[in-house]
Design a protein around this motif. Structure first.
Motif, PDB file in Angstrom:
ATOM      1  N   ARG A  36      48.488  53.957  -7.932  1.00  0.00           N
ATOM      2  CA  ARG A  36      47.791  53.883  -6.652  1.00  0.00           C
ATOM      3  C   ARG A  36      48.640  54.327  -5.461  1.00  0.00           C
ATOM      4  NH1 ARG A  36      43.341  49.361  -5.902  1.00  0.00           N
ATOM      5  NH2 ARG A  36      42.670  51.112  -4.587  1.00  0.00           N
ATOM      6  N   HIS A  37      49.752  55.012  -5.720  1.00  0.00           N
ATOM      7  CA  HIS A  37      50.521  55.591  -4.620  1.00  0.00           C
ATOM      8  C   HIS A  37      49.652  56.631  -3.919  1.00  0.00           C
ATOM      9  CE1 HIS A  37      53.220  58.958  -3.209  1.00  0.00           C
ATOM     10  NE2 HIS A  37      53.667  57.941  -2.488  1.00  0.00           N
ATOM     11  N   LYS A  38      49.540  56.540  -2.605  1.00  0.00           N
ATOM     12  CA  LYS A  38      48.635  57.403  -1.858  1.00  0.00           C
ATOM     13  C   LYS A  38      49.353  58.130  -0.731  1.00  0.00           C
ATOM     14  CE  LYS A  38      44.165  57.503   0.542  1.00  0.00           C
ATOM     15  NZ  LYS A  38      42.975  56.731   0.978  1.00  0.00           N
ATOM     16  N   GLY A  57      44.841  61.312 -11.302  1.00  0.00           N
ATOM     17  CA  GLY A  57      44.849  60.952  -9.893  1.00  0.00           C
ATOM     18  C   GLY A  57      43.623  61.532  -9.214  1.00  0.00           C
ATOM     19  N   GLU A  60      41.447  64.363  -2.401  1.00  0.00           N
ATOM     20  CA  GLU A  60      40.301  64.473  -1.499  1.00  0.00           C
ATOM     21  C   GLU A  60      40.559  65.560  -0.469  1.00  0.00           C
ATOM     22  OE1 GLU A  60      37.783  61.775   1.696  1.00  0.00           O
ATOM     23  OE2 GLU A  60      38.528  60.839  -0.156  1.00  0.00           O
ATOM     24  N   SER A  65      35.969  64.133  -3.076  1.00  0.00           N
ATOM     25  CA  SER A  65      37.022  63.645  -3.961  1.00  0.00           C
ATOM     26  C   SER A  65      36.967  64.381  -5.291  1.00  0.00           C
ATOM     27  CB  SER A  65      36.859  62.143  -4.192  1.00  0.00           C
ATOM     28  OG  SER A  65      37.886  61.662  -5.042  1.00  0.00           O
ATOM     29  N   SER A  83      43.933  63.955   1.316  1.00  0.00           N
ATOM     30  CA  SER A  83      44.659  62.783   0.821  1.00  0.00           C
ATOM     31  C   SER A  83      44.691  62.876  -0.695  1.00  0.00           C
ATOM     32  CB  SER A  83      43.995  61.474   1.265  1.00  0.00           C
ATOM     33  OG  SER A  83      42.725  61.322   0.671  1.00  0.00           O
ATOM     34  N   TYR A  84      45.659  62.211  -1.316  1.00  0.00           N
ATOM     35  CA  TYR A  84      45.664  62.143  -2.774  1.00  0.00           C
ATOM     36  C   TYR A  84      46.299  60.833  -3.218  1.00  0.00           C
ATOM     37  CZ  TYR A  84      50.366  64.315  -2.201  1.00  0.00           C
ATOM     38  OH  TYR A  84      51.648  64.627  -1.816  1.00  0.00           O
ATOM     39  N   GLU A  85      45.851  60.357  -4.396  1.00  0.00           N
ATOM     40  CA  GLU A  85      46.245  59.025  -4.847  1.00  0.00           C
ATOM     41  C   GLU A  85      46.392  58.998  -6.358  1.00  0.00           C
ATOM     42  OE1 GLU A  85      44.697  54.366  -4.476  1.00  0.00           O
ATOM     43  OE2 GLU A  85      43.545  56.007  -3.581  1.00  0.00           O
ATOM     44  N   HIS A  87      46.349  57.440 -10.124  1.00  0.00           N
ATOM     45  CA  HIS A  87      45.442  56.547 -10.849  1.00  0.00           C
ATOM     46  C   HIS A  87      46.075  55.166 -10.984  1.00  0.00           C
ATOM     47  CE1 HIS A  87      42.926  55.031 -14.181  1.00  0.00           C
ATOM     48  NE2 HIS A  87      42.034  55.958 -13.803  1.00  0.00           N
ATOM     49  N   GLU A  88      45.258  54.140 -10.955  1.00  0.00           N
ATOM     50  CA  GLU A  88      45.779  52.771 -10.994  1.00  0.00           C
ATOM     51  C   GLU A  88      46.328  52.373 -12.357  1.00  0.00           C
ATOM     52  OE1 GLU A  88      42.753  50.006 -10.017  1.00  0.00           O
ATOM     53  OE2 GLU A  88      41.265  50.821 -11.417  1.00  0.00           O
TER      54      GLU A  88
END
Length: 286
Positions: A36-38, A57, A60, A65, A83-85, A87-88
């Protein structure tokens, strides 16, 4: 290798002398962020591309997205909110390169990349390994010698190879361009003239090389550009000559540089196209 608080792997190489060439690599790196690093939402004033090596990941861009996984490359364009994040549960591992280039949106558009279509996908480990190796060459080549400009030159070369590979992968996924044989022939002729204008060009030879009869090519060319091939050639030569008028080159040297063996004929044509002699144009530009 180094570790940052939000990555289990984080490496980066920074170009010590960017900007010496048409494609200027700014930095290139490899990372494996924590779940979840964004990054973002934000904008950059340069291009930044990431290729996912493993994991997943979300990227957006332009309000949409995109889920990304191994083999996907997401492209951040200058001035476009993104933005990008990670995956948890299965955070991605990626490599990236940032660069500046004049006309960046046009370059990326030519590759088939736009804010509405910012993802390039590749299938197969061999293609992904090839991309990864190019990123490594860019990143690991910095700060290895006493000649930063040579490192800049090498990085620019590897970046061009990387962009070429990505473009070919993207073209394989895009529909065939709706371009007729006629349009393609005219564009070939335009490129030929625009790159060979300083030579003693023969329209007959150009038509033969491109596979057209001279009269047929001339007719098609004028229909699409409003100029005959010879008129287009003259326009390109005069435009190039105008761009050299604020240099220290003599009128004779400028004439020779843009394809005129006769400086008097050059002056006559220059006046016909601009309404001024080369000397008058130069004085006005000072």
């Amino acid at each position: 290798m180094s570790i940052s608080p939000d990555h289990t792997l984080y490496e980066i190489g920074t170009n010590p002398a960017p900007g010496g060439h048409d494609l200027a690599v700014l930095f290139s790196g490899e990372g494996r962020p924590i779940p979840r690093h964004k990054v973002g939402p934000m904008i950059h004033d340069y291009c930044l591309i990431h290729t996912v090596l493993s994991g997943e990941g979300f990227f957006e861009c332009a309000g949409k997205s995109h889920a990304c996984r191994a083999g996907d490359t997401f492209v951040i364009l200058p001035g476009v909110l993104f933005s990008y994040e990670a995956h948890e549960r299965n955070p991605w591992h990626y490599q990236w390169v940032a660069f500046q280039v004049k006309g960046a949106p046009l370059l990326m558009s030519d590759m088939g990349v736009t804010p509405a279509r910012p993802i390039i996908r590749c299938s197969g480990q061999e293609a992904l390994d090839s991309l990864s190796l190019m990123y490594q060459h860019i990143r690991l080549g910095f700060n290895q010698s006493a000649y930063p400009w040579l490192e800049d030159l090498e990085a620019s070369g590897w970046l061009k190879l990387l962009l070429h590979k990505l473009a070919m992968l993207n073209y394989a996924q895009l529909p065939e361009p709706d371009t007729s044989d006629i349009e393609r022939g005219v564009r070939q002729a335009e490129r030929w003239i625009s790159t060979q204008y300083h030579q003693q060009l023969s329209i007959d030879q150009m038509a033969k090389t491109l596979g057209y009869h001279r009269a047929h090519l001339s007719k098609l060319f004028k229909q699409h550009t409003g100029l005959s091939p010879m008129q287009y050639l003259m326009k390109v030569r005069i435009d190039k000559a105008k761009s050299l008028m604020n240099t220290s080159f003599s009128i004779h040297e400028i004439a020779a540089s843009v394809g005129f063996n006769d400086a008097l004929y050059f002056s006559k044509q220059f006046r016909k196209w601009t309404g001024m002699t080369p000397s008058e144009y130069r004085r006005q530009s000072e």
